[in-house]
Design a protein around this motif. Sequence first.
Motif, PDB file in Angstrom:
ATOM      1  N   ASP A  75       0.712  -1.218   0.121  1.00 10.45           N
ATOM      2  CA  ASP A  75       0.116   0.016   0.089  1.00 10.45           C
ATOM      3  C   ASP A  75       1.012   1.337   0.177  1.00 10.45           C
ATOM      4  O   ASP A  75       0.517   2.089  -0.517  1.00 10.45           O
ATOM      5  CB  ASP A  75      -0.996   0.019   1.227  1.00 10.45           C
ATOM      6  CG  ASP A  75      -2.180  -1.025   1.023  1.00 10.45           C
ATOM      7  OD1 ASP A  75      -2.316  -1.667   0.059  1.00 10.45           O
ATOM      8  OD2 ASP A  75      -2.430  -1.518   2.001  1.00 10.45           O
ATOM      9  N   LYS A  96       2.197   1.664  -3.323  1.00  7.00           N
ATOM     10  CA  LYS A  96       1.458   2.046  -4.452  1.00  7.00           C
ATOM     11  C   LYS A  96       1.164   3.260  -4.333  1.00  7.00           C
ATOM     12  O   LYS A  96       0.873   4.349  -5.221  1.00  7.00           O
ATOM     13  CB  LYS A  96      -0.006   1.318  -4.254  1.00  7.00           C
ATOM     14  CG  LYS A  96      -1.053   1.516  -5.230  1.00  7.00           C
ATOM     15  CD  LYS A  96      -2.453   0.620  -5.237  1.00  7.00           C
ATOM     16  CE  LYS A  96      -3.260   0.979  -6.177  1.00  7.00           C
ATOM     17  NZ  LYS A  96      -4.460   0.075  -5.784  1.00  7.00           N
ATOM     18  N   ASP A 145       9.847  -0.761  -6.579  1.00  9.09           N
ATOM     19  CA  ASP A 145       9.211  -1.314  -7.631  1.00  9.09           C
ATOM     20  C   ASP A 145       9.990  -1.251  -9.054  1.00  9.09           C
ATOM     21  O   ASP A 145      10.421  -0.023  -9.308  1.00  9.09           O
ATOM     22  CB  ASP A 145       7.957  -0.992  -8.001  1.00  9.09           C
ATOM     23  CG  ASP A 145       6.925  -1.202  -6.808  1.00  9.09           C
ATOM     24  OD1 ASP A 145       6.891  -2.269  -6.494  1.00  9.09           O
ATOM     25  OD2 ASP A 145       6.043  -0.486  -6.352  1.00  9.09           O
TER      26      ASP A 145
END
Length: 301
Positions: free
Chosen positions: A218, A221, A229
């Motif tokens: 979370d 994101k 990432d």
Amino acid sequence: MVFYRPDQAMASRLESVLDALDSEGRPGLRNSLALTWIRYESTQPLAGQGMGTGWNEARLTYPASVVKLFFAVAVERWLQRDLLPDSEELRRAMRDMIADSSNDATGLVVDLLTGTSSGPELHDERWQHWQRQRRLINDWLSSLDWPELASVNCCQKTWGDGPYGREKLFYGADNSNRNALSTSATARMLEAVMTGAVVSPPACRRLQELLGRPLDPDQRKADPENQVDGFLGAGLPGGVRLWSKAGWMSQARHDAAWWQLDDQPPMQMVVFSWGRDRSQDETLLPDLARALSEYSVAESD
């Protein structure tokens, strides 16, 4: 000669992983990659206690934003020697430089470290003085007398659109004066920070706090530029603690990462990859971390 103990089993594992990644649609991978991989036997290792291997690890290449790790350590050294006044604005710039990889913050940090500023071209004595000042970080790195730091270059700011004016002139007509680091130099600096072996242990703890990366999905994101990432952290097993500094631009995708799982010994990996194909490859670094971290965990059981 390297600062860790060479491990032949790790070298063989790395060779097989590179072969597999090459065959999966990355032909010529070894020609666009440098890597240093080190693992430790103690949960709280000292500097120089690692064992590992590497590929192209002495090759100097443009480090993109990974150079910000070196700037952050330099700030702590300057503060220790009373060469720089501490301030909330300096600390804010440090946080933004490492946590968010801000180029604007990095520009201020480099200005403060070297007593220089960007602007129009300079000439004659003023230009010579400006260049000498910009090399102060290189002078400090040379004073550490680490073989891995021979010929590295950490005298340039980082940019979004690129340098202009005196900054462009300082790059050289052929960009020969760009920042340059190797994975072995970066790995040794990261190890020094994580083991409290550079500047001072309290300074290293402050740097470690800046380098910490949340792996919670979370949180990642919510921050599309999370430096996890598309980088090494994305390939690590759940539950690890991660400290890292990534670098990414149109011709490079790099990462320097140190991680530790529960009560197991830590491990670090520094990967530099270059060229447009590597820059756009969001799975290469996670795949490397996944394959090699799994090996490390298995070996330490």
